[in-house]
Design a protein around this motif. Structure first.
Motif, PDB file in Angstrom:
ATOM      1  N   CYS A  80       0.842  -1.193   0.000  1.00  0.00           N
ATOM      2  CA  CYS A  80       0.000   0.000   0.000  1.00  0.00           C
ATOM      3  C   CYS A  80       0.881   1.248   0.000  1.00  0.00           C
ATOM      4  O   CYS A  80       1.897   1.310   0.698  1.00  0.00           O
ATOM      5  N   THR A  81       0.480   2.267  -0.759  1.00  0.00           N
ATOM      6  CA  THR A  81       1.310   3.460  -0.873  1.00  0.00           C
ATOM      7  C   THR A  81       1.407   4.229   0.441  1.00  0.00           C
ATOM      8  O   THR A  81       2.350   5.002   0.633  1.00  0.00           O
ATOM      9  N   ASN A  82       0.453   4.028   1.370  1.00  0.00           N
ATOM     10  CA  ASN A  82       0.541   4.755   2.639  1.00  0.00           C
ATOM     11  C   ASN A  82       1.599   4.171   3.569  1.00  0.00           C
ATOM     12  O   ASN A  82       1.799   4.668   4.677  1.00  0.00           O
ATOM     13  N   GLN A  83       2.298   3.138   3.111  1.00  0.00           N
ATOM     14  CA  GLN A  83       3.437   2.620   3.853  1.00  0.00           C
ATOM     15  C   GLN A  83       4.739   3.313   3.412  1.00  0.00           C
ATOM     16  O   GLN A  83       5.837   2.774   3.557  1.00  0.00           O
ATOM     17  N   SER A  84       4.595   4.534   2.908  1.00  0.00           N
ATOM     18  CA  SER A  84       5.727   5.414   2.609  1.00  0.00           C
ATOM     19  C   SER A  84       6.112   6.165   3.884  1.00  0.00           C
ATOM     20  O   SER A  84       5.287   6.369   4.774  1.00  0.00           O
ATOM     21  N   PRO A  85       7.351   6.621   3.990  1.00  0.00           N
ATOM     22  CA  PRO A  85       7.769   7.379   5.178  1.00  0.00           C
ATOM     23  C   PRO A  85       7.232   8.804   5.146  1.00  0.00           C
ATOM     24  O   PRO A  85       6.955   9.359   4.083  1.00  0.00           O
ATOM     25  N   TRP A  86       7.098   9.406   6.326  1.00  0.00           N
ATOM     26  CA  TRP A  86       6.715  10.810   6.406  1.00  0.00           C
ATOM     27  C   TRP A  86       7.346  11.461   7.631  1.00  0.00           C
ATOM     28  O   TRP A  86       7.629  10.809   8.622  1.00  0.00           O
ATOM     29  N   ALA A  87       7.590  12.758   7.536  1.00  0.00           N
ATOM     30  CA  ALA A  87       8.245  13.513   8.611  1.00  0.00           C
ATOM     31  C   ALA A  87       7.200  14.150   9.508  1.00  0.00           C
ATOM     32  O   ALA A  87       6.163  14.637   9.030  1.00  0.00           O
ATOM     33  N   VAL A  88       7.473  14.174  10.817  1.00  0.00           N
ATOM     34  CA  VAL A  88       6.614  14.878  11.757  1.00  0.00           C
ATOM     35  C   VAL A  88       7.335  16.070  12.382  1.00  0.00           C
ATOM     36  O   VAL A  88       6.706  16.912  13.022  1.00  0.00           O
ATOM     37  N   SER A  89       8.640  16.155  12.220  1.00  0.00           N
ATOM     38  CA  SER A  89       9.427  17.296  12.684  1.00  0.00           C
ATOM     39  C   SER A  89      10.760  17.275  11.958  1.00  0.00           C
ATOM     40  O   SER A  89      11.041  16.370  11.166  1.00  0.00           O
ATOM     41  N   ASP A  90      11.609  18.247  12.253  1.00  0.00           N
ATOM     42  CA  ASP A  90      12.937  18.296  11.631  1.00  0.00           C
ATOM     43  C   ASP A  90      13.789  17.092  12.009  1.00  0.00           C
ATOM     44  O   ASP A  90      14.717  16.726  11.282  1.00  0.00           O
ATOM     45  N   THR A  91      13.502  16.486  13.156  1.00  0.00           N
ATOM     46  CA  THR A  91      14.378  15.425  13.669  1.00  0.00           C
ATOM     47  C   THR A  91      13.699  14.077  13.813  1.00  0.00           C
ATOM     48  O   THR A  91      14.340  13.113  14.216  1.00  0.00           O
ATOM     49  N   LEU A  92      12.411  13.980  13.490  1.00  0.00           N
ATOM     50  CA  LEU A  92      11.668  12.729  13.674  1.00  0.00           C
ATOM     51  C   LEU A  92      10.795  12.424  12.472  1.00  0.00           C
ATOM     52  O   LEU A  92      10.087  13.301  11.964  1.00  0.00           O
ATOM     53  N   SER A  93      10.851  11.168  12.012  1.00  0.00           N
ATOM     54  CA  SER A  93       9.968  10.673  10.964  1.00  0.00           C
ATOM     55  C   SER A  93       9.405   9.322  11.365  1.00  0.00           C
ATOM     56  O   SER A  93       9.926   8.652  12.269  1.00  0.00           O
ATOM     57  N   TYR A  94       8.343   8.922  10.684  1.00  0.00           N
ATOM     58  CA  TYR A  94       7.741   7.599  10.839  1.00  0.00           C
ATOM     59  C   TYR A  94       7.819   6.874   9.503  1.00  0.00           C
ATOM     60  O   TYR A  94       7.833   7.513   8.434  1.00  0.00           O
ATOM     61  N   GLY A  95       7.839   5.539   9.544  1.00  0.00           N
ATOM     62  CA  GLY A  95       7.872   4.778   8.303  1.00  0.00           C
ATOM     63  C   GLY A  95       7.796   3.291   8.534  1.00  0.00           C
ATOM     64  O   GLY A  95       7.359   2.820   9.593  1.00  0.00           O
ATOM     65  N   PHE A  96       8.265   2.532   7.550  1.00  0.00           N
ATOM     66  CA  PHE A  96       8.161   1.081   7.537  1.00  0.00           C
ATOM     67  C   PHE A  96       9.450   0.500   6.968  1.00  0.00           C
ATOM     68  O   PHE A  96      10.208   1.186   6.277  1.00  0.00           O
ATOM     69  N   ALA A  97       9.705  -0.765   7.248  1.00  0.00           N
ATOM     70  CA  ALA A  97      10.970  -1.356   6.808  1.00  0.00           C
ATOM     71  C   ALA A  97      10.879  -2.866   6.750  1.00  0.00           C
ATOM     72  O   ALA A  97      10.074  -3.489   7.453  1.00  0.00           O
ATOM     73  N   ALA A  98      11.731  -3.455   5.916  1.00  0.00           N
ATOM     74  CA  ALA A  98      12.033  -4.881   6.005  1.00  0.00           C
ATOM     75  C   ALA A  98      13.126  -5.012   7.059  1.00  0.00           C
ATOM     76  O   ALA A  98      14.052  -4.203   7.101  1.00  0.00           O
ATOM     77  N   VAL A  99      13.012  -6.017   7.909  1.00  0.00           N
ATOM     78  CA  VAL A  99      13.879  -6.107   9.089  1.00  0.00           C
ATOM     79  C   VAL A  99      14.443  -7.514   9.233  1.00  0.00           C
ATOM     80  O   VAL A  99      13.775  -8.504   8.914  1.00  0.00           O
ATOM     81  N   LYS A 100      15.676  -7.580   9.711  1.00  0.00           N
ATOM     82  CA  LYS A 100      16.265  -8.837  10.153  1.00  0.00           C
ATOM     83  C   LYS A 100      17.166  -8.534  11.343  1.00  0.00           C
ATOM     84  O   LYS A 100      18.102  -7.743  11.227  1.00  0.00           O
TER      85      LYS A 100
END
Length: 263
Positions: A80-100
């Motif tokens: 889904c395209t809403n799993q793109s990252p976005w910024a909430v401040s100059d120093t903090l963002s939210y997003g998604f990732a593949a993880v190991k």
């Protein structure tokens, strides 16, 4: 002990996430966006309320969680395209990732959230909270493959079928595009996440991180639909971020993509 509790409280307020007694350490990042259904999108991967949401070719959420991955022949389920990252401040963002993560399996990280603090490159000191929505067989230990449009498709590519991207994806197959202006021609729903890479992320090329598991902010789980059992998403941070400059440095396009699991 009082100092420690105070530090934890300050951290939670600053990032919008509460720390949990779980995985932490040093790690590395790469980037990708292959439009495939994430491997945490199937039932049974972890103890969660439901798998992460997947979308149809038109970016509508699918009710059928068992829908076949669009990176397989005949598949109908895309990222889904809403799993793109976005910024909430100059120093903090939210997003998604593949993880190991070292010593773990998908059951321990699917839909878990991690606060990444960048320790190298132009984003050093900035923080990104990601939810694990995917994994990859070629990822190293303590490896976060950050989902960002235009980050490279790697071995699997559903973006050509979904959006008409070039046969090797946008830009280089591994690493993706190398300039902000390339985002201008992206599908409208992917533009903001593409610009994020060159604005908030400052064109960083696979920066190192320290990480710690945190309770997911509600702003993230509202997009993915997935919450780990026993966790209540935090209030998180709302904010409208505007880049301070119109130009951003180019990335070198050397990112290595994590392989999408196909089951």
């Amino acid at each position: 002990m009082q100092v420690s509790l105070k530090q934890l409280a300050i951290l939670a307020l600053a990032t919008g996430a509460a720390t949990v007694d779980a995985a932490s350490g040093s790690g590395k990042t790469t980037r990708y966006w292959d439009c495939c259904k994430g491997s945490c999108g199937w039932s049974g991967k972890a103890s969660v309320n439901q798998p992460i949401k997947s979308c149809d070719k038109s970016d509508n959420p699918l009710a059928n969680m068992a829908a076949k991955n669009a990176c397989e022949s005949g598949g109908q389920a895309y990222m889904c395209t809403n799993q793109s990252p976005w910024a909430v401040s100059d120093t903090l963002s939210y997003g998604f990732a593949a993880v190991k993560l070292s010593g773990g399996t998908e059951s321990s990280w699917c839909c878990a959230c991690y606060k990444l603090t960048f320790t190298s490159g132009p984003v050093s000191g900035q923080q990104l909270i990601v939810q694990a929505t995917n994994t990859g067989g070629d990822l190293g230990q303590n490896h976060f493959d950050l989902a960002m449009p235009g980050g490279g498709v790697g071995l699997y590519n559903a973006c050509t079928n979904q959006w008409g991207a070039p046969s090797q994806g946008w830009g280089q197959q591994y690493g993706g595009i190398s300039s902000r202006s390339a985002c201008d021609s992206f599908p409208e729903k992917l533009k903001a996440g593409c610009y994020w890479r060159f604005d908030w992320f400052k064109g960083a090329d696979n920066p190192d991180v320290t990480f710690e598991e945190v309770t997911c902010p509600k702003q993230i789980t509202d997009k993915s639909g997935c919450i780990r059992s026993g966790q209540n998403p935090t209030a998180g941070v709302d904010g409208t971020w505007v880049p301070t400059a119109t130009a951003a440095p180019k990335a070198r396009g050397e990112g290595k993509l994590g392989i999408q699991e196909m089951f």
